[in-house]
Design a protein around this motif. Structure first.
Motif, PDB file in Angstrom:
ATOM      1  N   SER A 143      -1.337  -4.288  -4.544  1.00 40.27           N
ATOM      2  CA  SER A 143      -2.180  -3.924  -3.406  1.00 40.27           C
ATOM      3  C   SER A 143      -1.318  -3.355  -2.293  1.00 40.27           C
ATOM      4  O   SER A 143      -0.164  -3.767  -2.114  1.00 40.27           O
ATOM      5  N   ILE A 144      -1.894  -2.437  -1.509  1.00 39.86           N
ATOM      6  CA  ILE A 144      -1.177  -2.000  -0.312  1.00 39.86           C
ATOM      7  C   ILE A 144      -1.069  -3.150   0.680  1.00 39.86           C
ATOM      8  O   ILE A 144      -0.212  -3.134   1.565  1.00 39.86           O
ATOM      9  N   ASN A 157      -1.798 -11.508   0.793  1.00 40.67           N
ATOM     10  CA  ASN A 157      -0.859 -10.416   1.048  1.00 40.67           C
ATOM     11  C   ASN A 157       0.535 -10.756   0.554  1.00 40.67           C
ATOM     12  O   ASN A 157       1.240  -9.909  -0.011  1.00 40.67           O
ATOM     13  N   SER A 158       0.950 -12.000   0.762  1.00 39.83           N
ATOM     14  CA  SER A 158       2.284 -12.408   0.338  1.00 39.83           C
ATOM     15  C   SER A 158       2.418 -12.401  -1.182  1.00 39.83           C
ATOM     16  O   SER A 158       3.463 -12.019  -1.725  1.00 39.83           O
ATOM     17  N   THR A 159       1.372 -12.805  -1.888  1.00 35.72           N
ATOM     18  CA  THR A 159       1.433 -12.752  -3.348  1.00 35.72           C
ATOM     19  C   THR A 159       1.498 -11.305  -3.833  1.00 35.72           C
ATOM     20  O   THR A 159       2.200 -11.003  -4.806  1.00 35.72           O
ATOM     21  N   ILE A 163       4.156  -9.199  -6.191  1.00 39.08           N
ATOM     22  CA  ILE A 163       3.759  -8.420  -7.368  1.00 39.08           C
ATOM     23  C   ILE A 163       4.235  -6.972  -7.259  1.00 39.08           C
ATOM     24  O   ILE A 163       4.758  -6.397  -8.230  1.00 39.08           O
ATOM     25  N   ASN A 164       4.058  -6.359  -6.091  1.00 43.59           N
ATOM     26  CA  ASN A 164       4.495  -4.975  -5.913  1.00 43.59           C
ATOM     27  C   ASN A 164       5.986  -4.832  -6.224  1.00 43.59           C
ATOM     28  O   ASN A 164       6.408  -3.928  -6.957  1.00 43.59           O
ATOM     29  N   VAL A 180       6.411   0.841 -20.629  1.00 46.63           N
ATOM     30  CA  VAL A 180       5.976   1.349 -19.328  1.00 46.63           C
ATOM     31  C   VAL A 180       5.437   0.200 -18.481  1.00 46.63           C
ATOM     32  O   VAL A 180       4.645  -0.610 -18.962  1.00 46.63           O
ATOM     33  N   VAL A 181       5.860   0.136 -17.232  1.00 41.21           N
ATOM     34  CA  VAL A 181       5.308  -0.814 -16.270  1.00 41.21           C
ATOM     35  C   VAL A 181       4.777  -0.019 -15.084  1.00 41.21           C
ATOM     36  O   VAL A 181       5.523   0.730 -14.448  1.00 41.21           O
ATOM     37  N   THR A 182       3.493  -0.168 -14.790  1.00 47.30           N
ATOM     38  CA  THR A 182       2.842   0.551 -13.694  1.00 47.30           C
ATOM     39  C   THR A 182       2.164  -0.444 -12.766  1.00 47.30           C
ATOM     40  O   THR A 182       1.462  -1.344 -13.217  1.00 47.30           O
ATOM     41  N   CYS A 183       2.366  -0.264 -11.466  1.00 47.92           N
ATOM     42  CA  CYS A 183       1.701  -1.099 -10.468  1.00 47.92           C
ATOM     43  C   CYS A 183       0.656  -0.269  -9.741  1.00 47.92           C
ATOM     44  O   CYS A 183       0.992   0.718  -9.078  1.00 47.92           O
ATOM     45  N   LEU A 184      -0.598  -0.646  -9.877  1.00 44.91           N
ATOM     46  CA  LEU A 184      -1.702  -0.003  -9.166  1.00 44.91           C
ATOM     47  C   LEU A 184      -1.862  -0.688  -7.815  1.00 44.91           C
ATOM     48  O   LEU A 184      -2.015  -1.907  -7.751  1.00 44.91           O
ATOM     49  N   MET A 185      -1.863   0.097  -6.733  1.00 44.90           N
ATOM     50  CA  MET A 185      -1.936  -0.456  -5.380  1.00 44.90           C
ATOM     51  C   MET A 185      -3.160   0.088  -4.653  1.00 44.90           C
ATOM     52  O   MET A 185      -3.095   1.109  -3.976  1.00 44.90           O
ATOM     53  N   PRO A 186      -4.298  -0.572  -4.802  1.00 46.71           N
ATOM     54  CA  PRO A 186      -5.506  -0.141  -4.083  1.00 46.71           C
ATOM     55  C   PRO A 186      -5.511  -0.690  -2.661  1.00 46.71           C
ATOM     56  O   PRO A 186      -4.700  -1.542  -2.284  1.00 46.71           O
TER      57      PRO A 186
END
Length: 262
Positions: A143-144, A157-159, A163-164, A180-186
């Motif tokens: 997440s952003i 937010n801290s978790t 993760i980010n 492949v490792v991708t982090c989606l940040m909505p």
């Protein structure tokens, strides 16, 4: 950074947090490519299974477990059995509103255990096999919010900050492999998140222009196909995330307070 670009997903995929929202939309996209799916969530998955089957999945199984617990993770691994997991979409997670010191500890712990412990445990147990085969894809929903000191949503937010960073570090460790490792940040998305977090009475919860979870999922799905390490979904979220990095943290925390305070 990209690697291992493909046109579509195939094989057997595990999707957590798949009962609704971004997780369900990710499962639908994988189903449209013909993947076999194991849908996992801490609530009933009957409706989700029917929707995903209609999207063309070659096979759809479900498992209702609490991924904040060791037993929940063990049951996922048992359900997978001897099958090769071609991809993991680790989307399970939830928030918790109001001030940190007024929250109940068991609720705080559940957020941490779901968002961090359960997610990292599942990645560890599934990702090892991917490395041995030198093949596999992992999409994690960050997440952003993880780039913002989260007054009145502090634990969530801290978790997500963990993760980010975890995803970028893991992607770097695996850069010599084909995994492949991708982090989606909505950002703020139109899901059941605010209802479950008890944040419906906040400015963020009452926003009318929340992101469409289908669009967010598509952004993450495409990033996974391309092999991107991070994907911030939505142009305004990209701008917001950039400013969160540039502005003093005290100011970002005050801005977040304005959005998240009941």
């Amino acid at each position: 950074m990209t690697k291992n670009s493909v046109e579509k997903l195939s094989g057997f995929y595990v999707v957590t947090g798949a009962s609704s929202g971004i997780g369900l939309e990710l499962a639908k996209l994988a189903a449209q490519d013909g993947a076999a799916l194991l849908l996992v969530a801490d609530r009933d998955l009957g409706d989700a299974k029917r929707v995903v089957q209609q999207c063309g999945a070659s096979e759809v199984e479900t498992l209702e477990v609490d991924l904040a617990t060791v037993d929940g993770i063990d049951r996922v691994i048992e359900k997978i059995g001897s099958r090769t997991v071609d991809g993991l979409m680790a989307n399970a997670g939830h928030g918790l509103g109001e001030a940190f010191l007024t929250q109940k500890w068991d609720e705080i712990a559940h957020v941490i255990d779901t968002n961090i412990t359960g997610t990292v445990s599942l990645i560890h147990r599934i990702g090892g096999g991917m490395v041995l085969r030198d093949k596999g894809r992992i999409l994690v929903t960050g997440s952003i919010a993880g780039d913002m000191p989260g007054a009145y949503q502090l634990v969530y937010n801290s978790t997500k900050a963990f993760i980010n960073d975890f995803c970028v570090g893991l992607a770097n460790e695996l850069k010599s492999t084909s995994v492949v490792v991708t982090c989606l940040m909505p950002g703020v998305t139109d899901t059941q998140f605010f209802e479950r977090a008890g944040m419906e009475d906040t400015r963020a919860g009452q926003m009318k222009d929340k992101a469409d979870p289908a669009k967010v999922a598509r952004d993450g799905y495409n990033a996974l196909l391309k092999g991107d390490t991070q994907e911030v979904s939505g142009i305004m979220n990209k701008i917001q995330d950039l400013f969160a990095d540039l502005l003093p943290e005290e100011l970002v925390a005050q801005m977040h307070r304005h959005l998240a305070k009941p």
